[in-house]
Design a protein around this motif. Structure first.
Motif, short mmCIF file in Angstrom:
data_model
loop_
_atom_site.label_atom_id
_atom_site.label_comp_id
_atom_site.label_asym_id
_atom_site.label_seq_id
_atom_site.Cartn_x
_atom_site.Cartn_y
_atom_site.Cartn_z
N ARG A 322 0.80 -1.27 0.05
CA ARG A 322 0.01 -0.08 -0.06
C ARG A 322 0.90 1.07 0.10
N MET A 336 -3.53 5.53 4.16
CA MET A 336 -3.64 4.02 3.92
C MET A 336 -4.99 3.20 4.42
N TYR A 396 0.08 -3.16 -8.62
CA TYR A 396 -0.27 -4.37 -7.68
C TYR A 396 0.26 -5.67 -8.34
N PRO A 498 -6.76 -0.38 -1.00
CA PRO A 498 -5.42 0.22 -0.85
C PRO A 498 -5.36 1.46 0.14
#
Lengths: 535, 318
Positions: A322, A336, A396, A498
């Motif tokens: 993240r 976050m 990702y 995320p």
């Protein structure tokens, strides 16, 4: 620091200074009395005190996301232009304060029956429409009914499904009757659709005229171009320091930035994050970076292989870094996420749930447990989800490689993404606007039978708690329930979260605001014109 | 002259047929787009019931051909219907936008057309000199850059670094003409830069093409100065291709400016079309596209008529 420092006293002193009620000399005198050293107090003055708001000037406000086909119909409010404009010329029953607490707008106070199934709002007797007509209970009833019933085309219908009746209680009170208790009803009244409009004789509302009871009245304007407003002298609230407000629709990020730099506008509602660092170098511009409750989610269908195994879901949650995504995709302007859909700025945020970190090794072992080593799945995304959505998924995918996961990024067309891809593909990227309370958000997208249960997650305990918490008026008990629900979402749910994106907006250095900025919308909950002032 | 009139009438009739075909194409294209107006208006937060209620209200539950024919029957009587999203008359919605666009196009054309033709004559006169090369390189560079990039460059130098002109065109109704011309100068200049090269190079090519002709040689031999040879002898015969290119570029000034509108926040018809397409607002899309199509048809017709009128050989066919 010397002597005994009285924190409460100090807070009161700072408050008074902030509101401009305490001159500098007095501030230092009282601070020293409260136990601060004189030099500390002098420095503190600079930090904490804000000049008293001054009246006057024309606030020119560059707004992103405006369309020529927008309208005054509160049931179809969707673009920022409509929503931001609504907060100037119309009023709501309640509002979210700069410190994110709930405060009065048209309603001065509200009370509930013990089961929270009936709420009564007392209306401000001073409130009036721009036409001069007083705001009465009849207007409120008609405005709520605009979003109810079989015939309504309002997007807020789902918000009010539990409301069985809205009745006037004299001229200045309105009672909402609910099918089941809902402790959040006063919060729901801040929803941008639920603006109060003047009632017609037949019980419908007159939204077409653009008459409202907000701090500014519309002088002229055209959707997709610009709006000119001037102060409504009969406004019931405190503030509205500017004489006039110009809202200019600036959809192009470069046009917005240039207009601010050249002084053609005093504030812009969104700053391009890629050039944020450059903009911050300008001495004449101040950037506000406000954490919000707007989330980026990546839901997986919990009833579809391979996501039907909780180990696979958690492996995917563990394979995302993240921090790297926030740094590289959101340019640091984000909070976050922790795989439950509740942000730190929202009520009932469970601060003690530990942050889930990037851990490809653990992800690997979970996949092994699930018998899904070398997992290969596709994630569907489009650039329109948010600026950088495709890049985020590609990043990702790179991060997930360390866990032996082959994540394929499928780029979909921007057009029709939410009708053809979202809720149809088993793993997608989605952008959610902020909702006022956890109950609204959870009911909308995590309840077992919700139309938008985007992860098709059906956890019996979660749904039981959701119903209990809804009508619980005891805040401590409610907080406990939301804590448990968040843990369930995080450890059993099907959604990778995320981050929550910040509102990043900018103003000229002569534009002043109070110490806090509301997290409900950009520019102080879209209420900059009624809360801010010129130095 | 009777021939010319017959040509005009024939072409106008063909134009109407073209418009009809275009309206069918546009209707099918809008139909083929994913999603519909109800979904687009209600946005991401719509429930299926809302969408159904909205569709019923807008009459979208009827089959596509029925909806097209009901639109068409209104359109032939001059009634283009109401916007699906805002309930306004399409004519009212488009009117002020069209005026803005025509104003900007006229502003740009008044600068660009004389500039391009004068430059074209000059570079033909001074062909293969440094002036010719520089003029060609500059105009070709500006036509080769995307409009929005040219706009940004102009904003950077003429609005930010030297604050001579405003960066955004935000217009208001009570502006005086000089103020209006000042506020819209940068978008107009961007469009001038975009269209000048094409017209200038066509002027140059058409003239140079004629310079090898015997009658030009005759003019030179009788001692006419170089500028006179070009302006008096070559140019009259070069008008036909130049007029054609000018017409094409004028059409572009009206139909191709959406990027300029976005960059300078100019409330023109291009932005209206983009918004209408994104909301699937068919009556508005249809009306704007028909205006664009009619622009092309009429300007091409004007170009052909102009070419005939400037050429005696075409005026008196054997």
């Amino acid at each position: 620091m010397t002597g005994k420092f009285n924190e409460d006293l100090m807070r009161n002193i700072e408050d008074a200074a902030r509101k401009g009620k305490l001159p500098r000399r007095e501030f230092i005198k009282y601070s020293v009395a409260a136990g601060l050293a004189a030099s500390t107090a002098s420095g503190l003055w600079v930090d904490k005190a804000y000049a008293a708001p001054k009246r006057g000037g024309t606030f020119r406000w560059g707004i992103h996301d405006g369309n020529t086909s927008d309208t005054h119909d509160p049931g179809t409010y969707v673009t920022r232009q409509m929503i931001f404009l609504a907060h100037q010329y119309r009023s709501y029953l309640t509002m979210i304060n700069p410190d994110n607490s709930l405060g009065p707008d048209l309603a001065t106070e509200w009370t509930a029956t013990p089961d929270a199934a009936e709420w009564t709002f007392a209306l401000n007797k001073n409130a009036s429409f721009h036409s001069g007509k007083k705001v009465t209970a009849k207007d409120v009833v008609a405005s709520m009914n605009h979003h109810r019933g079989d015939k309504t085309t309002s997007a807020a219908k789902s918000l009010l499904t539990d409301v069985t009746d809205v009745v006037a209680d004299g001229d200045h009170a309105v009672t909402f009757k609910l099918a089941r208790g809902n402790a959040d009803l006063p919060w729901l009244m801040t929803d941008y659709h639920l603006a109060i409009c003047p009632a017609n004789a037949d019980g419908t509302i007159n939204w077409e005229s653009g008459d409202g009871c907000g701090p500014y009245k519309i002088d002229e304007g055209e959707f997709g171009v610009s709006w000119s407003l001037s102060r409504h002298d009969g406004w019931h609230g405190e503030g509205a320091y500017f004489d006039k407000v110009e809202m200019i629709i600036l959809n192009d990020p470069n046009a917005r930035q240039t207009a601010l730099v050249t002084g053609d506008v005093d504030c812009v509602s969104l700053v391009e994050l890629k050039t944020l660092a450059l903009l911050q170098r300008s001495p004449n511009i101040k950037v506000d970076n406000v954490p919000s409750g707007a989330a980026i989610t990546m839901p997986m269908f919990c009833d579809t292989a391979p996501f039907d195994d909780v180990n696979v879901r958690n492996a995917l949650k563990l394979s995302i870094n993240r921090q790297e995504i926030i740094d590289k995709i959101a340019f640091g302007a984000a909070t976050m996420g922790n795989d439950f859909h509740l942000a730190p700025v929202q009520p009932y945020f469970p601060a003690d749930i530990p942050q889930r970190e990037y851990d490809p090794d653990q992800a690997k072992s979970l996949l092994k447990k699930a018998g899904a080593e070398g997992l290969s799945v596709s994630i569907h995304t489009a650039d329109s989800v948010f600026s950088g959505a495709v890049d985020m998924c590609v990043l990702y995918a790179e991060q997930a490689k360390a866990a032996g996961i082959n994540l394929k990024v499928v780029r979909e067309p921007n057009d029709g993404y939410y009708s053809d891809v979202w809720l149809k593909e088993p793993f997608t990227a989605v952008s959610w606007g902020s909702r006022p309370t956890p109950d609204v958000m959870f009911t909308l997208a995590y309840k077992d039978d919700a139309a938008w249960n985007e992860s098709r997650w059906r956890n019996p305990r979660f749904n039981e708690l959701l119903l209990q918490a809804k009508s619980e008026l005891d805040d401590a008990k409610r907080a406990e329930m939301y804590h448990e629900m968040c843990l369930l979402m995080r450890d059993d749910g099907g959604t990778v979260i995320p981050f929550f994106n910040n509102f990043v907006f900018a103003r000229g250095k002569n534009v002043m605001h109070g110490p806090d900025l509301a997290a409900s919308w950009a520019c102080d909950g879209a209420r900059a014109p009624s809360r801010w002032w010129f130095a | 002259m009777g021939d010319v009139l017959a040509i005009i009438l024939k072409r106008l009739a063909l134009g109407v047929v073209t418009l009809l075909v275009i309206s069918v194409l546009i209707f099918s294209a809008v139909e083929m787009l994913p999603g519909d107006v109800a979904e687009a208006v209600l946005g991401q937060s719509a429930t299926p019931e809302n969408v159904a209620a909205m569709r019923e209200k807008l009459g979208l539950d009827q089959p596509a051909p029925v909806r097209y024919l009901s639109w068409l029957s209104g359109a032939v009587t001059g009634d283009f219907g109401v916007s699906l999203t805002s309930d306004e008359r399409v004519a009212e919605k488009i009117g002020p936008r069209l005026v803005s666009t025509l104003f900007l196009a006229t502003y740009a054309a008044v600068i660009a057309v004389p500039l391009a033709i004068v430059l074209g004559v000059l570079v033909a006169l001074l062909r293969n000199t440094v002036f010719d090369r520089v003029a060609n390189v500059l105009t070709l560079t500006s036509i080769s850059s995307p409009e929005f990039f040219l706009g940004y460059i102009l904003i950077l130098y003429l609005a930010v670094k030297a604050p001579l002109f405003p960066a955004i065109a935000s217009l208001s109704k009570d502006m005086s003409l000089p103020e209006l011309l000042h506020r819209t100068f940068l978008p107009a200049l961007t469009m001038v830069l975009v269209v000048t090269a094409h017209m200038m190079r066509m002027t140059r090519a058409a003239i140079i093409n004629l310079l090898a002709s015997p009658y030009i040689e005759m003019a030179r031999l009788k001692g006419a100065p170089a500028w006179k040879v070009i302006v008096r002898h070559a140019l009259p015969n070069a008008w036909a291709p130049i007029i054609n290119v000018v017409a094409l570029n004028l059409a572009y000034l009206i139909t191709g400016v959406v990027l300029v509108e976005v960059v300078f926040v100019y409330p023109g018809i291009g932005q209206l079309l983009v918004d209408a397409v994104s909301k699937r607002d068919f009556p508005v899309v249809q009306a704007v596209c028909l205006i664009f199509a009619a622009t092309f048809i009429l300007l091409n017709l004007a170009a052909d008529i102009g070419a005939i009128l400037t050429n005696p050989r075409l005026r008196h066919p054997k």
